[in-house]
Design an enzyme around this catalytic site. Structure first.
Site, PDB file in Angstrom:
ATOM      1  N   TYR A  84       0.806  -1.213   0.000  1.00 29.10           N
ATOM      2  CA  TYR A  84       0.000   0.000   0.000  1.00 29.10           C
ATOM      3  C   TYR A  84       0.847   1.275   0.000  1.00 29.10           C
ATOM      4  O   TYR A  84       0.373   2.330  -0.387  1.00 29.10           O
ATOM      5  CB  TYR A  84      -0.903   0.035   1.236  1.00 29.10           C
ATOM      6  CG  TYR A  84      -2.165  -0.779   1.118  1.00 29.10           C
ATOM      7  CD1 TYR A  84      -2.114  -2.139   0.833  1.00 29.10           C
ATOM      8  CD2 TYR A  84      -3.410  -0.187   1.307  1.00 29.10           C
ATOM      9  CE1 TYR A  84      -3.273  -2.886   0.748  1.00 29.10           C
ATOM     10  CE2 TYR A  84      -4.566  -0.931   1.224  1.00 29.10           C
ATOM     11  CZ  TYR A  84      -4.498  -2.277   0.950  1.00 29.10           C
ATOM     12  OH  TYR A  84      -5.648  -3.016   0.874  1.00 29.10           O
ATOM     13  N   LYS A 138       4.004 -15.526   2.747  1.00 25.82           N
ATOM     14  CA  LYS A 138       4.212 -16.287   1.512  1.00 25.82           C
ATOM     15  C   LYS A 138       5.717 -16.508   1.410  1.00 25.82           C
ATOM     16  O   LYS A 138       6.379 -16.099   0.433  1.00 25.82           O
ATOM     17  CB  LYS A 138       3.641 -15.491   0.321  1.00 25.82           C
ATOM     18  CG  LYS A 138       3.630 -16.239  -0.999  1.00 25.82           C
ATOM     19  CD  LYS A 138       2.592 -17.346  -1.060  1.00 25.82           C
ATOM     20  CE  LYS A 138       2.710 -18.126  -2.358  1.00 25.82           C
ATOM     21  NZ  LYS A 138       1.863 -19.327  -2.386  1.00 25.82           N
ATOM     22  N   ASP A 153      -1.986 -18.705   1.049  1.00 25.78           N
ATOM     23  CA  ASP A 153      -2.981 -19.452   0.269  1.00 25.78           C
ATOM     24  C   ASP A 153      -3.624 -20.537   1.124  1.00 25.78           C
ATOM     25  O   ASP A 153      -4.837 -20.737   1.105  1.00 25.78           O
ATOM     26  CB  ASP A 153      -2.376 -20.018  -1.032  1.00 25.78           C
ATOM     27  CG  ASP A 153      -1.029 -20.688  -0.841  1.00 25.78           C
ATOM     28  OD1 ASP A 153      -0.470 -20.637   0.278  1.00 25.78           O
ATOM     29  OD2 ASP A 153      -0.521 -21.276  -1.815  1.00 25.78           O
ATOM     30  N   ASP A 205      -5.884  -7.460   4.443  1.00 25.72           N
ATOM     31  CA  ASP A 205      -7.057  -6.851   3.818  1.00 25.72           C
ATOM     32  C   ASP A 205      -7.935  -7.952   3.211  1.00 25.72           C
ATOM     33  O   ASP A 205      -9.146  -8.009   3.438  1.00 25.72           O
ATOM     34  CB  ASP A 205      -6.609  -5.874   2.728  1.00 25.72           C
ATOM     35  CG  ASP A 205      -7.780  -5.214   2.036  1.00 25.72           C
ATOM     36  OD1 ASP A 205      -8.721  -4.811   2.746  1.00 25.72           O
ATOM     37  OD2 ASP A 205      -7.770  -5.115   0.791  1.00 25.72           O
ATOM     38  N   ASP A 265     -11.772  -9.712   4.761  1.00 25.80           N
ATOM     39  CA  ASP A 265     -13.062  -9.749   4.047  1.00 25.80           C
ATOM     40  C   ASP A 265     -13.567 -11.186   3.965  1.00 25.80           C
ATOM     41  O   ASP A 265     -14.760 -11.457   4.147  1.00 25.80           O
ATOM     42  CB  ASP A 265     -12.926  -9.196   2.617  1.00 25.80           C
ATOM     43  CG  ASP A 265     -13.301  -7.721   2.525  1.00 25.80           C
ATOM     44  OD1 ASP A 265     -12.973  -6.984   3.486  1.00 25.80           O
ATOM     45  OD2 ASP A 265     -13.905  -7.307   1.514  1.00 25.80           O
TER      46      ASP A 265
HETATM   47  C1  IPM Z   1     -10.152  -1.629   4.320  1.00 31.64           C
HETATM   48  C2  IPM Z   1     -10.453  -1.054   2.965  1.00 31.64           C
HETATM   49  C3  IPM Z   1      -9.321  -0.120   2.588  1.00 31.64           C
HETATM   50  C4  IPM Z   1      -8.063  -0.953   2.529  1.00 31.64           C
HETATM   51  C5  IPM Z   1      -9.533   0.649   1.274  1.00 31.64           C
HETATM   52  C6  IPM Z   1     -10.812   1.428   1.281  1.00 31.64           C
HETATM   53  C7  IPM Z   1      -8.359   1.546   0.986  1.00 31.64           C
HETATM   54  O1  IPM Z   1     -10.643  -2.056   2.028  1.00 31.64           O
HETATM   55  O2  IPM Z   1     -10.050  -0.864   5.286  1.00 31.64           O
HETATM   56  O3  IPM Z   1     -10.043  -2.851   4.443  1.00 31.64           O
HETATM   57  O4  IPM Z   1      -7.790  -1.623   1.533  1.00 31.64           O
HETATM   58  O5  IPM Z   1      -7.325  -0.946   3.514  1.00 31.64           O
HETATM   59 MN    MN Z   2     -10.602  -4.075   2.870  1.00 29.23          MN
END
Ligand code: IPM
Ligand code: MN
Length: 370
Positions: free
Chosen positions: A141, A192, A224, A248, A252
């Site tokens: 990032y 990884k 993975d 990240d 999710d």
């Molecule tokens: C998160 C979001 C952010 C990230 C985006 C919006 C930049 O997906 O906080 O997980 O990737 O960190």
């Molecule tokens: Mn995210």
């Protein structure tokens, strides 16, 4: 207790879910005799529209003058065509970097009453309770170079850089070990290391930090495989620590164990003690302004703030119990209702406040917890 809270609503459903969290915090303040002062700041697309930049200096000042920060969400199609520096996401990345919010804690806890809402079979997710500790100020990032350009043959190319200093790895891994000590005593370090140099250093560093914590068990897992294990046997995890991008993606994925991304809160811890709290979900522009967004991740983020920044354990627990009570009563926002009858954002928030006001119910459950 008197506390000043910086509020950064951002874009999409950000303002709605933040308002819900503030509503609940006001109830907490009234009920437990605290004095919470709120101050707003612009971030993301809203800041681009009003101030021309995704993170105005005034916003940073508002945050620095506060005891804690609560954020909604940033982003939306409106700003998709903007150049990279003028995208809402840049505001979020900039505040993480400027305030040195290096450790992002994303707890994944399955509420018993939501087990049905998960796409996974109930027996797989029963008792799931782990925390993803995501490094938040380094890696892909922020590494340089990061750009798109045309090479000498006229072909377009792009580069991003996965860069970490060892000290950046150490501090977040150490945070993970500290947390594991107060829990089940296990850290899964995800990397990884069979391919990436940064991961080889990460793995070595995790091994070194582990020496400082003889009662915590360290396990290494390739990313993975971790993605697979999260679905296959999520109950095995206690603390998962990993670099920015892996964290990240895995968080999710992990959110689906709880039934909805709309359930996951997070805390971003800094070295200075000024921490930021935000729901893991995004700005969901498709449902913004419709009063249907799930405010529970934002409300649970406020609970994390009460506990971690203010040391208000009883109040934090009360909010969590109130959320649990509402879910147990069967009330759900659209994301969790599976086509059934659903409640609005405001209605669910009202239910949480009502549950919070029911002292008897809350204190009975609280006693059962200890
Ligand atoms: C998160 C979001 C952010 C990230 C985006 C919006 C930049 O997906 O906080 O997980 O990737 O960190
Ligand atoms: Mn995210």
């Amino acid at each position: 207790m008197k506390k000043r809270i910086a509020l950064l609503p951002g874009d999409g459903i950000g303002p709605e879910v933040l308002e819900a969290a503030v509503d609940v915090l006001k109830s907490v303040a009234e009920h437990y005799q605290h004095d919470f002062e709120f101050e707003y700041g612009l971030i993301g697309g809203a800041a681009i529209d009003e101030a021309g930049v995704p993170l105005p200096e005034e916003t940073v000042a508002v945050c620095q003058g506060a005891d804690a920060i609560l954020l909604g969400a940033v982003g939306g199609p409106k700003w998709d065509q903007h150049p990279s520096d003028l995208r809402p996401e840049k505001g979020l990345l900039a505040i993480r970097k400027q305030l040195d919010l290096f450790a992002n804690l994303r707890p994944v806890k399955v509420f018993e009453s939501l087990a049905e809402a998960s796409p996974l079979k109930k027996e797989y997710i029963k008792g799931v309770d782990f925390v993803i500790v995501r490094e938040l100020t380094g890696g892909l990032y922020f590494g340089k170079p990061s750009r798109q350009y045309v090479n000498e043959n006229g072909e377009e190319e792009a580069v991003d850089t996965l860069f970490y200093k060892k000290s950046e790895m150490e501090r977040v891994i150490r945070e993970a070990f500290r947390m594991a000590k107060g829990r089940k005593g296990k850290v899964t370090s995800v990397d990884k290391a069979n391919v990436l140099e940064s991961s080889k250093l990460w793995r070595k560093t995790a091994g070194e930090v582990a020496q400082e914590f003889p009662d915590v068990k360290l396990e290494h897992m390739l990313v993975d495989n971790a993605a697979m294990q999260l679905i296959y046997h999520p109950g095995q995890f206690d603390i998962v620590v990993t670099e920015n991008m892996f964290g990240d993606i895995l968080s999710d994925e992990a959110s689906m164990l709880t039934g909805s991304l709309g359930m996951l809160p997070s805390a971003s811890l800094s070295s200075s003690g000024l921490h930021l709290y935000e729901p893991v979900h995004g700005s969901a522009p498709d449902i913004a302004g419709q009063n249907v967004a799930n405010p529970l991740a934002a409300i649970l983020s406020a609970a994390m703030m009460l506990r971690t920044s203010f040391g208000l354990e009883t109040e934090a627990k009360a909010v969590e119990i109130a959320v649990d009570q509402v879910l147990q009563s069967g009330k759900r926002t659209k994301d969790l209702a599976k086509g059934g009858e659903h409640c609005t954002t405001k209605a669910i928030t009202g239910e949480v406040k009502a549950a919070l006001a029911d002292d008897n119910a809350i204190s009975n459950i609280m006693t059962a917890y200890v």
